[in-house]
Motif scaffolding. Structure first.
Motif, short mmCIF file in Angstrom:
data_model
loop_
_atom_site.label_atom_id
_atom_site.label_comp_id
_atom_site.label_asym_id
_atom_site.label_seq_id
_atom_site.Cartn_x
_atom_site.Cartn_y
_atom_site.Cartn_z
N ASP A 1 1.19 -1.29 0.23
CA ASP A 1 -0.42 -0.20 -0.30
C ASP A 1 0.56 1.16 -0.06
O ASP A 1 0.25 2.32 -0.08
CB ASP A 1 -1.10 0.03 0.84
N HIS A 2 2.06 0.98 0.39
CA HIS A 2 2.88 2.40 0.64
C HIS A 2 3.10 3.35 -0.67
O HIS A 2 4.35 3.63 -0.94
CB HIS A 2 4.05 2.21 1.89
N GLU A 3 3.44 1.76 -1.84
CA GLU A 3 4.13 2.12 -3.06
C GLU A 3 3.08 2.37 -3.61
O GLU A 3 2.36 1.99 -3.95
CB GLU A 3 4.61 0.53 -3.49
N ARG A 4 3.84 3.41 -4.87
CA ARG A 4 2.65 3.60 -6.09
C ARG A 4 3.22 2.64 -6.83
O ARG A 4 2.32 2.88 -8.06
CB ARG A 4 3.05 4.98 -5.96
N VAL A 5 4.10 2.28 -7.58
CA VAL A 5 4.70 0.80 -8.51
C VAL A 5 4.43 0.04 -8.32
O VAL A 5 5.60 -0.38 -7.46
CB VAL A 5 5.70 1.71 -9.75
N GLY A 6 5.22 -1.21 -9.04
CA GLY A 6 5.33 -2.31 -9.64
C GLY A 6 5.78 -3.06 -10.42
O GLY A 6 6.11 -2.29 -11.83
N GLY A 7 5.93 -4.30 -10.42
CA GLY A 7 5.58 -5.15 -11.71
C GLY A 7 4.56 -5.04 -13.13
O GLY A 7 4.76 -5.74 -13.69
N ASP A 8 3.42 -4.57 -12.33
CA ASP A 8 2.38 -4.97 -14.48
C ASP A 8 2.21 -3.60 -14.08
O ASP A 8 2.43 -2.43 -13.73
CB ASP A 8 1.03 -5.16 -12.91
N PHE A 9 1.91 -3.26 -15.29
CA PHE A 9 1.80 -2.51 -16.05
C PHE A 9 0.65 -2.75 -17.52
O PHE A 9 0.21 -3.60 -17.53
CB PHE A 9 2.97 -2.37 -17.29
N TYR A 10 0.35 -1.03 -17.66
CA TYR A 10 -0.56 -1.30 -18.78
C TYR A 10 -0.36 0.07 -20.21
O TYR A 10 -0.24 1.13 -19.19
CB TYR A 10 -2.22 -1.98 -18.46
N ASP A 11 -0.69 -0.36 -21.08
CA ASP A 11 -0.66 0.83 -21.99
C ASP A 11 -1.98 0.56 -23.23
O ASP A 11 -2.21 -0.15 -23.43
CB ASP A 11 0.63 1.24 -22.80
N VAL A 12 -2.59 2.24 -23.55
CA VAL A 12 -2.68 1.69 -24.97
C VAL A 12 -2.97 3.01 -25.44
O VAL A 12 -2.22 4.19 -25.87
CB VAL A 12 -4.24 2.42 -24.47
N HIS A 13 -2.38 2.56 -27.12
CA HIS A 13 -1.46 3.52 -27.79
C HIS A 13 -2.66 3.84 -28.75
O HIS A 13 -2.64 3.02 -29.78
CB HIS A 13 -0.32 2.30 -28.77
N PRO A 14 -3.26 4.73 -29.14
CA PRO A 14 -4.02 4.99 -30.36
C PRO A 14 -3.24 5.70 -31.69
O PRO A 14 -1.94 4.50 -31.44
CB PRO A 14 -4.59 6.48 -30.08
N ALA A 15 -4.20 4.17 -32.37
CA ALA A 15 -3.73 4.27 -33.76
C ALA A 15 -3.27 5.80 -34.79
O ALA A 15 -3.80 6.82 -34.41
CB ALA A 15 -4.94 3.87 -34.59
N SER A 16 -2.01 5.31 -34.91
CA SER A 16 -1.49 6.92 -35.47
C SER A 16 -2.24 7.47 -36.49
O SER A 16 -2.42 8.39 -37.55
CB SER A 16 0.07 6.62 -36.45
N VAL A 17 -3.19 6.61 -38.09
CA VAL A 17 -4.02 7.37 -38.69
C VAL A 17 -5.69 6.12 -38.20
O VAL A 17 -5.92 5.44 -38.49
CB VAL A 17 -3.79 6.06 -39.75
N GLU A 18 -6.59 6.83 -38.62
CA GLU A 18 -7.33 6.90 -38.45
C GLU A 18 -8.36 6.06 -39.02
O GLU A 18 -8.27 5.51 -40.05
CB GLU A 18 -8.86 7.87 -38.75
N GLY A 19 -8.63 5.09 -38.46
CA GLY A 19 -9.29 4.11 -39.02
C GLY A 19 -8.95 2.53 -39.20
O GLY A 19 -8.92 1.26 -38.84
N ASP A 20 -7.35 2.19 -38.29
CA ASP A 20 -6.48 1.73 -37.86
C ASP A 20 -6.71 1.05 -36.08
O ASP A 20 -7.02 2.03 -36.04
CB ASP A 20 -4.56 1.86 -37.67
N PRO A 21 -6.04 -0.47 -35.96
CA PRO A 21 -6.67 -0.38 -34.52
C PRO A 21 -5.82 0.20 -34.04
O PRO A 21 -4.19 1.13 -33.60
CB PRO A 21 -5.93 -1.80 -34.33
N SER A 22 -5.77 0.44 -32.29
CA SER A 22 -5.19 1.17 -31.48
C SER A 22 -4.76 -0.33 -30.99
O SER A 22 -5.20 -1.31 -30.78
CB SER A 22 -6.67 2.00 -30.41
N LEU A 23 -3.42 -0.32 -30.08
CA LEU A 23 -3.33 -1.50 -29.44
C LEU A 23 -3.27 -1.39 -27.78
O LEU A 23 -2.97 0.05 -27.20
CB LEU A 23 -0.93 -1.00 -29.76
N VAL A 24 -3.58 -2.13 -27.20
CA VAL A 24 -3.75 -2.29 -25.70
C VAL A 24 -2.79 -3.53 -24.93
O VAL A 24 -2.05 -4.80 -25.62
CB VAL A 24 -5.04 -2.76 -24.96
#
Length: 527
Positions: A300-323
């Motif tokens: 509880d006293h930590e803010r970061v750890g070994g799990d992570f996630y990101d969402v990268h929007p597509a650079s071109v409209e209509g292309d898929p975003s990467l999760v």
């Protein structure tokens, strides 16, 4: 010397004659001895101390003779006369006074150290230093920190007043000894500083003429922490050399506390910047697809750890975003450092986002060639809106398979699997294609949720079966609601016990909604 009850001197020895030249036998004590000795003799006679009390020890009187301190010990003779034995105790008195002052100063330094070390806030340390100095060392005190650009941070305090913070656009070299003190050079003796040359910004309002000034550096850890300025009014005694030395002892403790506070502030700022970069981002709707995420570190006293996630929007409209959702072996800061490297590597591989297997293989190579011995599991999801539906491409590298929740509450496991990242020379992965209808969602999670130990017996894993049942009850809920529900159930299951890092990401197809006509019943068009 010996005097009778009428305060007439009867006898004295040569030493008393040298000390009291007017005290000749036959003369009265008045005018021949100091007033304090005369009063002691008369008080002894008035109290009846000369009546039959020969040999009884009585408390001595004390006073000065010729600038030296003496104790007068009375001794009553059998004939009622009083013999006064004068003992020079000047050296003893000076030693006692020096011991008392040393004890007071030691107690003050101990009190100052406790007050200064009670806070790691630099402004608070400067204010405490100014207040302690004004109340115990001078009539007013100023604490100056090294300049920040054109401004010189100053905290001033007059005796009996509160500390006042200010910033002065001044040149410290204009004040003799101040510029040198701020650069850490030895202090200039007080007698070399003209108090009349003190600038107006150094003198508190209503202070009056300055009689003497002491300027001493505040030594820090490797670099100067600032300078201490002590002021006394013209009617007060000037600073002695001994007081200047003591001021330097106080300044050493204050400088150490200020330096520690400054170092802590710098390290806290650096830690905040680095931590902010390692924290998972806030998710929202991108390209018509709803995203929500939640993360809870192992402590509880930590803010970061070994799990992570990101969402990268597509650079071109209509292309898929990467999760991206991943889990690094280990916990705490060391694991968080590796998550940061993995996230940066995946960000650099975004041009290959359509080829999940290739991304995982290059990430695997990057981990194998680094100095880290940890491995990781990663789940990739490409999401794109097609009309009212969301098309997903899911690929796991050693990670638990994502779960798909349909509108009727059915929970399906995506048919994707792969090997761990950072273990084998090559990564083998199988991708799955999934379509989400309006209102359906996909859940990516780390094993910290399913392996959370708790429950009624305290050592039972939450398990995938319970997670499936919980998600079945979330059908129709928005993405954020699903994340909060899963986190709440995991927290209740743990019951405050130790756990691994936990992360969950929900990808949802927004539910279809109808516009109603004016009567509130006729079905309108889809939006």
């Amino acid at each position: 010397m010996v005097a009778d009850a009428q305060a007439v001197l009867i006898q004295r020895n040569d030493a008393a004659g040298l000390l009291l030249p007017l005290a000749d036998p036959g003369t009265t004590l008045a005018g021949a001895v100091p007033e304090w000795l005369l009063e002691a003799h008369l008080a002894l006679v008035a109290a009846g101390g000369t009546d039959g009390d020969a040999g009884v020890e009585r408390p001595p009187a004390s006073g000065t003779i010729g600038g030296r301190s003496f104790e007068a010990h009375p001794s009553v003779r059998s004939d009622g006369a009083v013999a006064w034995w004068l003992v020079d105790d000047t050296d003893h008195r000076l030693a006692r006074e020096a011991l008392r002052m040393e004890r007071e100063r030691t107690a003050f330094l101990a009190k100052a150290s406790s007050a200064l070390l009670a806070s790691l806030n630099l402004d608070r340390c400067m204010a405490v230093t100014a207040q302690l100095a004004a109340e115990n060392l001078a009539d007013a005190a100023l604490v100056l920190a090294p300049s920040r650009g054109p401004w010189l941070p100053v905290v001033s305090c007059a005796r009996g007043g509160a500390a006042v913070e200010s910033r002065q656009a001044v040149d410290p070299d204009e004040v003799p000894g101040l510029g040198e003190a701020l650069r850490g050079f030895p202090p200039v003796p007080s007698r070399w500083i003209d108090p009349g040359a003190a600038p107006a910004w150094m003198v508190p309002e209503g202070f009056g003429p300055v009689g003497s000034i002491v300027i001493t550096p505040l030594p820090g850890h490797g670099v100067p922490a600032g300078a201490l300025v002590l002021l006394r009014r013209s009617e007060s005694a000037a600073f002695s050399e001994e007081e200047e030395v003591f001021a330097r002892l106080f300044a050493a403790r204050s400088g150490a506390a200020m330096s520690a506070a400054r170092l802590y502030a710098e390290q806290a700022a650096i830690s905040e910047v680095l931590t902010r970069e390692l924290l998972p981002p806030a998710l929202h709707r991108i390209g018509g697809v709803e995203y929500a995420g939640g993360y809870r570190p192992s402590a509880d006293h930590e803010r970061v750890g070994g799990d992570f996630y990101d969402v990268h929007p597509a650079s071109v409209e209509g292309d898929p975003s990467l999760v991206v959702l991943g889990d690094v072996c280990g916990k705490g800061l060391e694991a968080a450092v590796l998550t940061g490297k993995i996230r940066n590597t995946l960000h650099a591989l975004l041009p290959l986002a359509r080829d999940h297997e290739r991304m995982l293989d290059l990430l695997n190579t990057a981990l194998l060639t680094s100095q880290h011995t940890r491995f990781a599991t990663v789940a990739l999801a490409s999401a794109v809106r097609r009309g009212g539906e969301v098309d997903l491409r899911l690929t796991c590298g050693g990670h638990p398979a994502p779960l798909i929740v349909r509108t009727d509450g059915t929970v399906e496991e995506a048919d994707t699997r792969g090997s761990l990242i950072g273990v084998l020379p090559r990564v083998f992965a199988h991708s799955a294609e999934v379509t989400l209808a309006p209102g359906e969602f996909c859940v990516l999670y780390t094993d910290g949720i399913t392996e959370a130990r708790g429950g009624p017996l305290g050592d039972t894993q939450y398990g995938e079966a319970r997670l499936r049942r919980a998600l079945a009850g979330c059908a129709g809920m928005p993405a954020e609601g699903v994340v909060e529900h899963v986190q709440m159930l995991a927290s209740q299951w743990l019951g405050g016990r130790r756990h691994d890092d936990m992360a969950v990401v929900v990808i949802a197809a927004p539910p279809a909604r109808h516009l109603s006509m004016v009567d509130g019943h006729t079905k309108g068009r889809y939006t």
